[in-house]
Design an enzyme around this catalytic site. Sequence first.
Site, short mmCIF file in Angstrom:
data_model
loop_
_atom_site.label_atom_id
_atom_site.label_comp_id
_atom_site.label_asym_id
_atom_site.label_seq_id
_atom_site.Cartn_x
_atom_site.Cartn_y
_atom_site.Cartn_z
N GLU A 289 0.88 -1.19 0.00
CA GLU A 289 0.00 0.00 0.00
C GLU A 289 0.90 1.22 0.00
OE1 GLU A 289 -3.15 -0.39 -0.24
OE2 GLU A 289 -3.40 -2.48 0.34
N CYS A 323 -1.34 9.40 3.67
CA CYS A 323 -1.32 8.99 2.26
C CYS A 323 -2.56 9.50 1.54
CB CYS A 323 -1.22 7.48 2.18
SG CYS A 323 -2.45 6.68 3.19
P1 NAD Z 1 8.96 4.25 4.02
O1 NAD Z 1 8.75 3.53 2.75
O2 NAD Z 1 10.16 5.09 4.15
O3 NAD Z 1 9.03 3.21 5.25
C1 NAD Z 1 7.99 2.29 5.50
C2 NAD Z 1 8.59 1.08 6.19
O4 NAD Z 1 9.49 0.42 5.29
C3 NAD Z 1 9.41 1.40 7.43
O5 NAD Z 1 9.20 0.42 8.41
C4 NAD Z 1 10.84 1.34 6.93
O6 NAD Z 1 11.77 1.04 7.93
C5 NAD Z 1 10.74 0.21 5.93
N1 NAD Z 1 11.77 0.19 4.88
C6 NAD Z 1 12.51 1.23 4.42
N2 NAD Z 1 13.35 0.80 3.44
C7 NAD Z 1 13.12 -0.53 3.29
C8 NAD Z 1 13.64 -1.53 2.43
N3 NAD Z 1 14.60 -1.26 1.53
N4 NAD Z 1 13.16 -2.79 2.51
C9 NAD Z 1 12.18 -3.09 3.39
N5 NAD Z 1 11.65 -2.18 4.26
C10 NAD Z 1 12.10 -0.92 4.20
O7 NAD Z 1 7.62 5.08 4.30
P2 NAD Z 1 7.25 6.03 5.54
O8 NAD Z 1 8.06 7.27 5.43
O9 NAD Z 1 7.32 5.25 6.82
O10 NAD Z 1 5.71 6.33 5.26
C11 NAD Z 1 5.28 7.32 4.40
C12 NAD Z 1 4.81 6.73 3.10
O11 NAD Z 1 3.83 5.73 3.34
C13 NAD Z 1 4.12 7.76 2.21
O12 NAD Z 1 4.52 7.56 0.88
C14 NAD Z 1 2.63 7.43 2.38
O13 NAD Z 1 1.82 7.85 1.31
C15 NAD Z 1 2.67 5.96 2.53
N6 NAD Z 1 1.48 5.44 3.21
C16 NAD Z 1 0.56 4.76 2.48
C17 NAD Z 1 -0.60 4.30 3.09
C18 NAD Z 1 -1.65 3.53 2.32
O14 NAD Z 1 -2.54 2.95 2.95
N7 NAD Z 1 -1.60 3.49 1.01
C19 NAD Z 1 -0.81 4.55 4.45
C20 NAD Z 1 0.18 5.24 5.17
C21 NAD Z 1 1.32 5.68 4.52
#
Ligand code: NAD
Length: 528
Positions: A289, A323
């Site tokens: 997501e 998001c």
């Molecule tokens: P992010 O992608 O930086 O991190 C999300 C998670 O992924 C964290 O736990 C992080 O540690 C982990 N992560 C980072 N790099 C990784 C890798 N290479 N492999 C595996 N895991 C890894 O996102 P964020 O800053 O925590 O959240 C913001 C983003 O999330 C925004 O783009 C927002 O739109 C999106 N979001 C989407 C929804 C939805 O339901 N569609 C809901 C909330 C947030």
Amino acid sequence: MSPQFKNEPALDFSVEANRRKFALALESVQKHLEGGRYCAMPIISGAEIATTRSVKSIDPSEVDCILGQVQFASPDHVDQTLHVLSTEGRRWQLTPWQDRIAIIRKAASLISQRRLELAALIVREVGKPWREADADVTEAIDFCNYYSAEAELAAHPRELMQIPGENNIYFYKPRGLAAVIAPWNFPLAIACGMTVASLICGNPTILKPAEQSSLVAFKFAHILLESGVPPYAFAFLPGYGEEIGAQLVSDPRVSLICFTGSKAVGLEILKTSSQVLPNQSLIKRAIVELGGKNCIIVDEDADLDEAIKGVLYSAFGYSGQKCSACSRVVAVGAIYKPFLERLREAASDIIIGKAKDPATFVGPVIDSEAQQRINAVIERADHECVLHYKTDSLPTGGCFVAPTIYRDVSLSSSIWKEEIFGPVLACRHAASFDEALSVANDSQYALTGGLYSRSPGNIRRAYSELEAGNIYINRGCTGALVCRQPFGGYKLSGVGSKAGGPDYLLQFMEPVVVTENTMRRGFAPDQV
Ligand code: NAD
């Protein structure tokens, strides 16, 4: 719709007693952090594991305030966890579904009992204002209760077409070892929703929270264990995403990855998880997501009172770090000018402050890295676009970013195209409703979208022509509730069924069909 489900009501902060209760919860969090009592660390086989990698958790409203210490897991911890869950975790798959549901219902009731404490910690750890922090907790309760109700429905095997001498049954089995990788912006709700969905379906599950929200997630991990999730079925691994998150994604023992986060990381996860290693005996499923670049159309005949209120809240609520947040507006025809004027007036009334202050509407962004990134976007946009509104007085001492509005934004501008994940809104004019639709749909993303209109014809067109997973008519485009607005997008906003909706759990299971030939040949009375 699930008959046994009701949304947990939000706390009504217009009632003085509730305000007082919440202030007391915040005071208690303050005492805890002054006493050095907040910490988080890996939990493997039910035991807290001290590690040598300690990271400070900092309040984004007051960067001088250290909330606690988080000990991050190392790759060895990941390996150890995967070993435990991939061997002993099978017992969870065999646990009767009634028991699994009872455990998740218990988790709902424990979250509910600790509702104020959890919300107050959310205020401090991720800078969410009161109302939104409370909503984060109620959504977590809703996920537990809704998925429990849905699991009951999914648990009963279905009879398929029957013909004499043949019995055909359709049922679901747990998918296998799952890695849940969560974002920080709904530190309890999203981490909880993904984790309990996986667990209730019988999958041994590892939760890797976002670095920035490990304290809240640690509280949740303990709630799960206290509710009765066995230590062999669940582990908690705080740590760096690019290190241990990536390790979980690529490990051949993991069969399901449930991720919510950024587009860049989500696409990388899809790529990695599609590779089959030589010692791997399964094809991974990845539910991802991702982000949005959500647009609200303000039609020429829209009720401006409603539209201004909805756009403002959708764009700047939780500092635009949802998001679902509105980051683009297209206004049709003659309404564009009055819309912009009234939007500026309303924006100038926004109260910016520490998340713990009850009057705050816009708090800080998540950390100083995000603050610098968003400010750099604003600085660039100040040169490239027409600035419509930006406050010149911001609080100090925290990661505050000025809510900023641009007008006449060109379709090629990066603030029209890229997700910013901060309080920045791009507005533009459309000569007709047709143009507004085409401009709104001109995006890689399709998460939420909105329309303010009085025209039944245009409203009907938005149902089918607006490209968004969640379309909101004559209301703001954030604040989806479990079961009422199951949530999720398409295009580059992700793949997977909607969270909090009737298809969600199916992704965590394997459908199986058994066909039994009941015309037995011979008779074996001594066989059981
Ligand atoms: P992010 O992608 O930086 O991190 C999300 C998670 O992924 C964290 O736990 C992080 O540690 C982990 N992560 C980072 N790099 C990784 C890798 N290479 N492999 C595996 N895991 C890894 O996102 P964020 O800053 O925590 O959240 C913001 C983003 O999330 C925004 O783009 C927002 O739109 C999106 N979001 C989407 C929804 C939805 O339901 N569609 C809901 C909330 C947030």
